[in-house]
Design a protein around this motif. Structure first.
Motif, PDB file in Angstrom:
ATOM      1  N   ARG A 109     -23.143 -22.287 -66.985  1.00 52.31           N
ATOM      2  CA  ARG A 109     -24.460 -22.919 -67.033  1.00 52.31           C
ATOM      3  C   ARG A 109     -24.860 -23.451 -68.401  1.00 52.31           C
ATOM      4  O   ARG A 109     -25.716 -24.342 -68.483  1.00 52.31           O
ATOM      5  CB  ARG A 109     -25.558 -21.965 -66.510  1.00 52.31           C
ATOM      6  CG  ARG A 109     -25.267 -21.338 -65.164  1.00 52.31           C
ATOM      7  CD  ARG A 109     -25.033 -22.384 -64.096  1.00 52.31           C
ATOM      8  NE  ARG A 109     -26.198 -23.177 -63.814  1.00 52.31           N
ATOM      9  CZ  ARG A 109     -27.057 -22.900 -62.812  1.00 52.31           C
ATOM     10  NH1 ARG A 109     -26.878 -21.845 -62.046  1.00 52.31           N
ATOM     11  NH2 ARG A 109     -28.086 -23.692 -62.579  1.00 52.31           N
ATOM     12  N   ASN A 211     -27.500 -27.741 -64.461  1.00 52.26           N
ATOM     13  CA  ASN A 211     -28.439 -27.224 -63.472  1.00 52.26           C
ATOM     14  C   ASN A 211     -28.358 -28.040 -62.185  1.00 52.26           C
ATOM     15  O   ASN A 211     -27.699 -29.097 -62.140  1.00 52.26           O
ATOM     16  CB  ASN A 211     -29.874 -27.246 -64.023  1.00 52.26           C
ATOM     17  CG  ASN A 211     -30.692 -26.072 -63.555  1.00 52.26           C
ATOM     18  OD1 ASN A 211     -30.403 -25.464 -62.519  1.00 52.26           O
ATOM     19  ND2 ASN A 211     -31.734 -25.746 -64.313  1.00 52.26           N
ATOM     20  N   ASN A 219     -36.990 -27.031 -61.519  1.00 50.09           N
ATOM     21  CA  ASN A 219     -36.466 -26.227 -62.618  1.00 50.09           C
ATOM     22  C   ASN A 219     -37.458 -26.307 -63.759  1.00 50.09           C
ATOM     23  O   ASN A 219     -37.942 -27.395 -64.111  1.00 50.09           O
ATOM     24  CB  ASN A 219     -35.110 -26.738 -63.097  1.00 50.09           C
ATOM     25  CG  ASN A 219     -34.085 -26.847 -61.973  1.00 50.09           C
ATOM     26  OD1 ASN A 219     -33.381 -27.844 -61.878  1.00 50.09           O
ATOM     27  ND2 ASN A 219     -34.008 -25.843 -61.116  1.00 50.09           N
TER      28      ASN A 219
END
Length: 229
Positions: A109, A211, A219
């Motif tokens: 990530r 993401n 988000n």
């Protein structure tokens, strides 16, 4: 008939000669003296200058003076454009990280080795869920947020909201990097219009975030300065 005998008188002859040319001595005295004649000096030969066949090399300064003002301006503008492209390429160029290493970084990530504009070629095993991030240690004021589609040109659409205000109603994600200026501190919301995978990078923080967002999902990125007010 009596003939007078002829008698030669030298004095009479001299006298007669002087009588005939009375001014002879005077004229001779007025004449300039005779110059001595020597060998005649030859006139110097004329030296003919032949054109040189050797090419004259132009120095850098002489070449510079030959340029017209328009040529100088064009060359300067070309240099500025080249320098700008080099800086732009250095800033937005993708990393030289291998695709295998990049796939691992995407699954983690965050990455400090993958640069903005990177595109992951194989996305068959890609499965990212929605995740929020808190990012600190900004200098304060404003920060730049770079965003792009790290899976290619999917043209998925998202909405960008900062502190509750929409700053971009609809943003189409592509592999081209887009830049936004956001305040610090703030909360940046990426809201999904389509299902989308995307990457966000804050150059000041030196790392990239990977993401995903679903239609209607969101988000949140909370940005805080290194020293709180």
């Amino acid at each position: 008939m009596n003939k007078r005998p002829y008698m030669h008188n030298p004095n009479n002859t001299k006298q007669s000669t002087q009588d005939q040319f009375p001014n002879q001595d005077t004229r001779n005295k007025n004449l300039p003296p005779l110059q001595k004649l020597g060998k005649r000096k030859k006139a110097p030969k004329e030296t003919k200058l032949m054109p040189s066949t050797k090419k004259t090399e132009l120095t850098a300064s002489s070449r510079e003076t030959e340029l017209t003002p328009s040529a100088k301006l064009m060359r300067r503008n070309l240099g500025l454009v080249t320098l700008t492209l080099m800086i732009f390429g250095m800033f937005f160029s993708s990393s030289s990280v291998s695709q295998e290493r990049a796939a691992d970084e995407v699954m983690n990530r965050t990455s400090s080795i993958i640069e903005s504009g990177f595109v992951l070629e194989d996305t068959s095993e890609l499965a990212l869920n929605e995740q929020d991030f808190a990012i600190g240690d900004f200098d304060g004021g404003t920060a730049r947020m770079l965003i792009w589609d790290f899976t290619g040109d999917s043209e998925d659409q998202i909405q960008i909201i900062v502190d509750g205000q929409i700053i971009r109603e609809s943003h189409t994600l592509t592999s081209n990097v887009a830049a936004y200026s956001v305040p610090v501190p703030s909360v940046v919301i990426i809201q999904g219009i389509d299902q989308a995978n995307y990457a966000v990078k804050f150059p000041e923080r030196k790392y990239t975030i990977f993401n995903a967002v679903s239609p209607g999902g969101a988000n949140a990125y909370t940005l805080t300065p290194s020293v709180l007010p």
